[in-house]
Write a protein that holds these residues in place. Structure first.
Motif, mmCIF file in Angstrom:
data_model
loop_
_atom_site.group_PDB
_atom_site.id
_atom_site.type_symbol
_atom_site.label_atom_id
_atom_site.label_comp_id
_atom_site.label_asym_id
_atom_site.label_seq_id
_atom_site.Cartn_x
_atom_site.Cartn_y
_atom_site.Cartn_z
ATOM 1 N N THR A 52 -65.068 130.821 -19.432
ATOM 2 C CA THR A 52 -64.878 129.346 -20.125
ATOM 3 C C THR A 52 -66.069 128.862 -20.816
ATOM 4 N N GLY A 53 -67.403 129.225 -20.189
ATOM 5 C CA GLY A 53 -68.555 128.670 -20.786
ATOM 6 C C GLY A 53 -68.762 127.451 -20.038
ATOM 7 N N ALA A 54 -68.163 127.055 -18.891
ATOM 8 C CA ALA A 54 -68.261 125.960 -18.134
ATOM 9 C C ALA A 54 -69.736 125.996 -17.497
ATOM 10 N N ARG A 55 -70.333 124.858 -17.426
ATOM 11 C CA ARG A 55 -71.706 124.577 -16.677
ATOM 12 C C ARG A 55 -71.297 125.298 -15.237
ATOM 13 N N THR A 56 -70.447 124.755 -14.457
ATOM 14 C CA THR A 56 -70.271 125.307 -13.059
ATOM 15 C C THR A 56 -68.795 125.346 -12.543
ATOM 16 N N ALA A 57 -68.273 126.312 -12.070
ATOM 17 C CA ALA A 57 -66.959 126.416 -11.520
ATOM 18 C C ALA A 57 -66.809 126.305 -10.087
ATOM 19 N N LEU A 58 -66.163 125.427 -9.458
ATOM 20 C CA LEU A 58 -66.144 125.440 -8.131
ATOM 21 C C LEU A 58 -64.707 125.732 -7.550
ATOM 22 N N LEU A 59 -64.572 126.915 -7.162
ATOM 23 C CA LEU A 59 -63.293 127.319 -6.569
ATOM 24 C C LEU A 59 -62.705 126.399 -5.580
ATOM 25 N N THR A 60 -61.405 126.137 -5.719
ATOM 26 C CA THR A 60 -60.769 125.328 -4.680
ATOM 27 C C THR A 60 -59.280 126.061 -4.162
ATOM 28 N N THR A 61 -58.772 125.586 -3.364
ATOM 29 C CA THR A 61 -57.561 126.049 -2.729
ATOM 30 C C THR A 61 -56.348 125.795 -3.726
ATOM 31 N N SER A 62 -56.418 124.858 -4.568
ATOM 32 C CA SER A 62 -55.359 124.843 -5.651
ATOM 33 C C SER A 62 -55.872 123.950 -6.560
ATOM 34 N N SER A 185 -55.749 126.362 -12.585
ATOM 35 C CA SER A 185 -54.920 126.671 -11.383
ATOM 36 C C SER A 185 -54.782 128.504 -11.227
ATOM 37 N N PHE A 186 -54.831 128.959 -9.928
ATOM 38 C CA PHE A 186 -54.372 130.437 -9.992
ATOM 39 C C PHE A 186 -53.447 130.615 -9.052
ATOM 40 N N HIS A 187 -52.248 129.721 -9.289
ATOM 41 C CA HIS A 187 -51.152 130.068 -8.353
ATOM 42 C C HIS A 187 -50.348 131.385 -9.099
ATOM 43 N N ASP A 188 -49.689 131.946 -8.312
ATOM 44 C CA ASP A 188 -49.140 133.399 -8.917
ATOM 45 C C ASP A 188 -48.130 133.102 -10.119
ATOM 46 N N THR A 189 -47.923 132.256 -10.449
ATOM 47 C CA THR A 189 -47.187 132.106 -11.596
ATOM 48 C C THR A 189 -48.005 131.944 -13.015
ATOM 49 N N LYS A 190 -49.431 131.764 -12.930
ATOM 50 C CA LYS A 190 -50.430 131.802 -13.625
ATOM 51 C C LYS A 190 -50.712 133.072 -14.383
ATOM 52 N N ASN A 191 -51.461 133.078 -15.517
ATOM 53 C CA ASN A 191 -51.934 134.461 -16.173
ATOM 54 C C ASN A 191 -52.920 135.189 -15.110
ATOM 55 N N VAL A 192 -53.509 134.493 -14.423
ATOM 56 C CA VAL A 192 -54.594 135.223 -13.433
ATOM 57 C C VAL A 192 -54.197 134.291 -12.215
ATOM 58 N N HIS A 193 -54.269 134.964 -11.281
ATOM 59 C CA HIS A 193 -53.626 134.188 -9.855
ATOM 60 C C HIS A 193 -54.531 134.925 -8.527
ATOM 61 N N CYS A 194 -54.379 134.181 -7.505
ATOM 62 C CA CYS A 194 -54.939 134.749 -6.362
ATOM 63 C C CYS A 194 -53.821 134.470 -4.975
ATOM 64 N N GLY A 195 -52.570 134.230 -5.631
ATOM 65 C CA GLY A 195 -51.435 133.673 -4.984
ATOM 66 C C GLY A 195 -51.618 132.281 -4.959
ATOM 67 N N GLU A 196 -52.501 131.523 -4.166
ATOM 68 C CA GLU A 196 -52.682 130.156 -4.368
ATOM 69 C C GLU A 196 -53.964 129.654 -4.401
ATOM 70 N N GLY A 197 -54.388 129.141 -5.554
ATOM 71 C CA GLY A 197 -55.874 128.539 -5.746
ATOM 72 C C GLY A 197 -56.073 127.971 -7.038
ATOM 73 N N GLY A 198 -57.368 127.430 -7.113
ATOM 74 C CA GLY A 198 -57.705 126.799 -8.347
ATOM 75 C C GLY A 198 -59.273 126.668 -8.362
ATOM 76 N N ALA A 199 -59.777 125.913 -9.384
ATOM 77 C CA ALA A 199 -60.994 125.574 -9.548
ATOM 78 C C ALA A 199 -61.358 124.211 -10.253
ATOM 79 N N LEU A 200 -62.524 123.415 -10.100
ATOM 80 C CA LEU A 200 -62.939 122.505 -10.666
ATOM 81 C C LEU A 200 -64.226 122.862 -11.558
ATOM 82 N N LEU A 201 -63.979 122.857 -13.052
ATOM 83 C CA LEU A 201 -64.924 122.903 -14.055
ATOM 84 C C LEU A 201 -65.761 121.599 -13.855
ATOM 85 N N VAL A 202 -66.876 121.651 -13.757
ATOM 86 C CA VAL A 202 -67.781 120.304 -13.711
ATOM 87 C C VAL A 202 -68.669 120.323 -14.925
#
Length: 391
Positions: A52-62, A185-202
């Motif tokens: 993404t080129g984001a400054r910081t990516a913080l992984l989250t549960t969704s 989002s990294f829900h399993d319906t997304k292009n890239v997934h981990c079952g349930e997951g997400g991230a906040l790009l700061v």
């Protein structure tokens, strides 16, 4: 295989399987670090920042939790308003409501199915604090226009980029990195997934320290782990937003194959666009935008028919051919919670029309050419203006 998905059916979606998943998961289970912010969390975050080129990516549960964090970081309070599309997943609105603020629902631009900048401008009031834009289907919204509105009225722009990982707007900017904050989002319906997951790009560095604290239950544990303080303590409000390293291990394997996944999905998207173009022109059906200036994420492929009745017949027709197609969101402004908690200052006619007429076709990276051809052929058999078609 279940009774609802008989053998031979073309499923609507199927989670991608990356080659390194099982080895990664085994490494986590054999280690002494299964909880959040472990080695795979660091690796997946770095890969996400590279993509993404984001400054910081913080992984989250969704992605929902990423949006919750965004609302907390913006200090939303009762009396505040946030402009959101009515045509989106409820998480964008629930994050606002959870802070006591009011989601203000506005209409979409038919070309992108994302926020219409003119509708956003008309909805701004002295109480407006932010605008949350969703890039529907991974097609970029008009970010340049939304940025101008945000700057003119001193509003925060938040990107709900659940559908758009890796896509770019007309200026070549990666979605999720243009607003002050971006949710993935990294829900399993997304292009890239981990079952349930997400991230906040700061993307605003002034928010990073507080974002780390909120993500760690309101403590400065992240600084402690980096050796910046000799103990950690409660500093602010927050919650347990960390993704476990077990989920991160799955995500990391998927991100390794991101380009491969995107290539496969893009080929299917293009096959639909090319295979259905003359049928759509002949039958008066609108296909998903393929504006060459916008690099979409090939997250989904949709078409828009002339009425809800036609959509019902098309879905029945495809089901009879063993193809699992579907529709999408019930507009938030007309949902029970939307009526209770939100405000809709102007009619959202384009949203209502789009929601009642959109059809999404199967699209997942493992689809075979034969399956794609089956979908194209089945759609082309359908005659929208004929009540008997599809029977």
């Amino acid at each position: 295989m279940t009774e609802s998905t008989p053998a031979g059916d073309v499923l609507f979606s199927r989670p991608y399987r990356a080659r390194g998943e099982l080895a990664n998961i085994a490494r986590v289970l054999e280690s002494d670090h299964v909880h959040g912010d472990g080695p795979f969390s660091a690796s997946a975050s770095a890969r996400l920042e590279s993509i993404t080129g984001a400054r910081t990516a913080l992984l989250t549960t969704s992605c929902t939790h990423a949006l919750d964090m965004a609302a907390m970081l913006l200090d939303l309070r009762p009396g505040d308003e946030v402009i959101v599309p009515s045509f989106t997943f409820p998480s964008a609105a629930t994050a606002v409501v959870a802070r006591g603020a009011t989601p203000v629902f506005v209409d979409i631009d038919e070309r992108t199915a994302a926020l219409d900048p003119e509708a956003v401008e008309a909805a701004v009031t002295p109480s407006t604090r932010a605008v949350t834009v969703m890039h529907y289907g991974g097609v970029p919204a008009d970010l340049a226009a939304l940025e101008r509105i945000a700057e003119r009225h001193d509003l925060a722009l938040v990107e709900d980029n659940a559908h758009g990982l890796g896509a770019t707007d007309g200026r070549g900017r990666v979605l999720g990195t243009v607003g002050v904050l971006g949710a993935q989002s990294f829900h399993d319906t997304k292009n890239v997934h981990c079952g349930e997951g997400g991230a906040l790009l700061v993307n605003d560095p002034t928010l990073l320290e507080r974002a780390e604290i909120m993500r760690e239950k309101g403590t400065d544990r992240a600084r402690f782990l980096r050796g910046e303080v000799d103990k950690y303590t409660w500093r602010d409000t927050g919650s347990s937003f960390l993704l476990s390293d077990l989920n991160a291990a799955l995500l990391d394997a998927q991100l390794v194959e991101f380009d491969e996944i995107q290539s496969a999905r893009g080929a299917i998207w293009n096959a639909y666009a090319e295979g259905l173009r003359d049928w759509a022109d002949r039958e008066g059906v609108r296909l998903m935008s393929d504006d060459p200036d916008l690099l979409h994420a090939a997250h989904l492929y949709y078409l828009v028919v002339d009425s809800g009745a036609t959509r019902a017949r098309l879905l029945d027709h495809l089901r009879s051919r063993g193809i699992r197609a579907t529709f999408h969101y019930v507009p938030l402004h007309s949902s029970p919670a939307g009526v209770r908690y939100g405000r809709t200052p102007s009619p959202v006619e384009r949203t209502d029309a789009f929601s009642s007429r959109v059809v999404r076709l199967p699209l997942w990276a493992g689809m075979t050419p034969t399956q794609v051809d089956r979908v194209v052929d089945a759609v082309r058999e359908f005659v929208p203006g004929s009540p008997a078609s599809g029977r």
